[in-house]
Design a protein around this motif. Sequence first.
Motif, mmCIF file in Angstrom:
data_model
loop_
_atom_site.group_PDB
_atom_site.id
_atom_site.type_symbol
_atom_site.label_atom_id
_atom_site.label_comp_id
_atom_site.label_asym_id
_atom_site.label_seq_id
_atom_site.Cartn_x
_atom_site.Cartn_y
_atom_site.Cartn_z
ATOM 1 N N SER A 211 -20.484 -57.141 -46.576
ATOM 2 C CA SER A 211 -19.635 -56.631 -47.556
ATOM 3 C C SER A 211 -20.247 -56.945 -49.162
ATOM 4 O O SER A 211 -21.204 -57.703 -48.729
ATOM 5 C CB SER A 211 -18.227 -57.293 -47.501
ATOM 6 N N VAL A 212 -19.641 -56.326 -49.944
ATOM 7 C CA VAL A 212 -20.265 -56.259 -51.175
ATOM 8 C C VAL A 212 -19.951 -57.752 -51.889
ATOM 9 O O VAL A 212 -20.590 -58.207 -52.844
ATOM 10 C CB VAL A 212 -19.887 -55.032 -52.480
ATOM 11 N N ASP A 213 -19.107 -58.392 -51.464
ATOM 12 C CA ASP A 213 -18.795 -59.605 -51.862
ATOM 13 C C ASP A 213 -18.949 -61.064 -51.285
ATOM 14 O O ASP A 213 -19.099 -62.243 -51.651
ATOM 15 C CB ASP A 213 -17.074 -59.835 -52.235
ATOM 16 N N ILE A 214 -19.373 -60.916 -49.901
ATOM 17 C CA ILE A 214 -19.792 -61.973 -49.213
ATOM 18 C C ILE A 214 -21.200 -61.861 -48.391
ATOM 19 O O ILE A 214 -21.474 -60.715 -48.166
ATOM 20 C CB ILE A 214 -18.691 -62.288 -48.012
ATOM 21 N N SER A 215 -22.094 -62.932 -48.546
ATOM 22 C CA SER A 215 -23.307 -62.801 -47.629
ATOM 23 C C SER A 215 -23.738 -63.844 -46.918
ATOM 24 O O SER A 215 -22.924 -65.067 -46.861
ATOM 25 C CB SER A 215 -24.244 -62.358 -48.738
ATOM 26 N N ALA A 216 -24.611 -63.811 -46.364
ATOM 27 C CA ALA A 216 -25.252 -65.049 -45.416
ATOM 28 C C ALA A 216 -24.171 -64.972 -44.250
ATOM 29 O O ALA A 216 -23.683 -65.900 -43.799
ATOM 30 C CB ALA A 216 -25.042 -66.314 -46.124
ATOM 31 N N PRO A 226 -21.670 -69.024 -44.894
ATOM 32 C CA PRO A 226 -21.267 -67.711 -45.958
ATOM 33 C C PRO A 226 -20.767 -67.854 -47.172
ATOM 34 O O PRO A 226 -20.002 -68.974 -47.407
ATOM 35 C CB PRO A 226 -20.364 -66.970 -44.918
ATOM 36 N N GLY A 227 -21.039 -67.214 -48.142
ATOM 37 C CA GLY A 227 -20.319 -67.574 -49.485
ATOM 38 C C GLY A 227 -20.496 -66.232 -50.415
ATOM 39 O O GLY A 227 -20.908 -65.215 -49.935
ATOM 40 N N PRO A 228 -19.793 -66.378 -51.554
ATOM 41 C CA PRO A 228 -19.692 -65.056 -52.261
ATOM 42 C C PRO A 228 -21.091 -64.494 -53.027
ATOM 43 O O PRO A 228 -21.968 -65.397 -53.123
ATOM 44 C CB PRO A 228 -18.792 -65.643 -53.621
ATOM 45 N N GLU A 256 -25.008 -74.852 -57.408
ATOM 46 C CA GLU A 256 -23.658 -74.426 -56.717
ATOM 47 C C GLU A 256 -23.935 -74.554 -55.102
ATOM 48 O O GLU A 256 -24.748 -74.231 -54.498
ATOM 49 C CB GLU A 256 -23.410 -73.352 -56.802
ATOM 50 N N PRO A 257 -22.780 -75.183 -54.355
ATOM 51 C CA PRO A 257 -22.970 -75.359 -52.949
ATOM 52 C C PRO A 257 -22.639 -73.729 -52.487
ATOM 53 O O PRO A 257 -22.441 -72.849 -53.001
ATOM 54 C CB PRO A 257 -21.772 -75.948 -52.694
ATOM 55 N N ASP A 258 -23.229 -73.647 -51.220
ATOM 56 C CA ASP A 258 -23.313 -72.529 -50.682
ATOM 57 C C ASP A 258 -22.001 -71.614 -50.249
ATOM 58 O O ASP A 258 -21.776 -70.340 -50.542
ATOM 59 C CB ASP A 258 -23.670 -72.375 -48.909
ATOM 60 N N ALA A 259 -20.852 -72.251 -50.121
ATOM 61 C CA ALA A 259 -19.566 -72.032 -50.297
ATOM 62 C C ALA A 259 -19.238 -71.212 -51.430
ATOM 63 O O ALA A 259 -18.329 -70.434 -51.474
ATOM 64 C CB ALA A 259 -18.439 -73.207 -49.720
ATOM 65 N N SER A 263 -25.213 -65.582 -53.017
ATOM 66 C CA SER A 263 -26.336 -64.435 -53.506
ATOM 67 C C SER A 263 -25.992 -64.294 -54.812
ATOM 68 O O SER A 263 -24.956 -64.485 -55.321
ATOM 69 C CB SER A 263 -26.586 -63.472 -52.766
ATOM 70 N N ILE A 264 -27.274 -63.833 -55.758
ATOM 71 C CA ILE A 264 -26.986 -63.244 -56.856
ATOM 72 C C ILE A 264 -27.660 -61.905 -57.205
ATOM 73 O O ILE A 264 -28.713 -61.884 -56.706
ATOM 74 C CB ILE A 264 -27.476 -64.494 -57.888
ATOM 75 N N MET A 265 -26.967 -61.217 -57.749
ATOM 76 C CA MET A 265 -27.432 -59.569 -57.848
ATOM 77 C C MET A 265 -27.707 -59.743 -59.492
ATOM 78 O O MET A 265 -26.576 -59.588 -60.137
ATOM 79 C CB MET A 265 -26.626 -58.549 -57.132
#
Length: 368
Positions: A211-216, A226-228, A256-259, A263-265
């Motif tokens: 999704s556009v909001d969650i990756s990994a 997985p995280g935001p 920041e922790p993974d949770a 990712s950063i765009m």
Amino acid sequence: DKLTMIVSIFAAVAGLVSFTASAFAPSSISGRLIHHAPITSLRMSDENPLEGMSDERKSNLFQSLLRDLQIEGVPLLGCDANQVSTLNAAIWTTMAELGDNHDAQRACLVLEEIPTSALLAMAEDFTVLKTQERLMSYLPELRRFSISVLGKGVGPALLIETDERTDEEKTATTPLKAVESTFDEGKTVAALKSFIGRVVVGLEACPYTKSVDISAVGLEQRGVTPGPVGYRYSPTTDACMAMSMFWNCICEMMSEPDANLSSIMLSLPGIGMGDSPEAHNRFAAVVELVGRYLCLFRGDGSFGLVHFHPSYDRSIIHPLQKPSYGHLPPVSWRELNTFSSYCLSLIYMTFHSLFVHSSSNSQNGRTR
């Protein structure tokens, strides 16, 4: 493991870079330096001007040089950076701020937690960069900068200087600054999310982004949570500020922790604007600059970058026949390996973006 995306709303910025935690640690900075190409020593001889000088004498000389700068009115900027990420963020942010002024400027960054060898490597590489006309033709704002280690390494401080802008440079800079006010952050981020949903998710360009909001997603067995996805933005048209944004995103990702942040765009609509060859070359030069300093201290072990541009053309990305961080494989490689057609769909975009992927995290025994 962490997945971090940095996307810019210019053309396409995509690359792969990784860092291990030790690559950022001051104790390991020295002795782990690499460059994209061999760098010739800038010293006129192999003699070390500080050889045989006692630590006490070095300290006294260092303090004397700092006092001289202070008397001359040069700002002394104390910086508590103790990692490659914070070091680069401090350097490029300072350069961006100095570059805003047309006048000649000087500033001294005092970095007591960074080994002098790392500062020498940074200063030397920047000097070499300025001799590489292939890049400098599309990074003109860097021509007026110089970086040196105070006292040839007598102490942990970088002297950053700019020349006064010429009338020609002022004329070129003014319209670029005006363009920055025309970009809309909301529309930029919305366009980026639309692209991610349509291509990255819809065409499964990345199997771990659902999704556009969650990756990994789907990497739990490999220790990845997985995280935001974080969306960051800057309207800058300046390469130094683009570098500052990139390194501040890296710092944020590492803190920041993974949770909380996977990712950063990073959207940079002012870098490589348009679909002309000149715009593409500008984009390619800026993202090569990103990869260059990410790899200077072997940062290619923990972060992945992906570069996007509306008129992306891998056949003119340097080097032509070798891998380049954040880019598609060379055209000849794709012809041999029959890459899926959806990879090429990344080329057609209406914005520029930089995707940063962090593949490891070092907390509680994990590697970053």
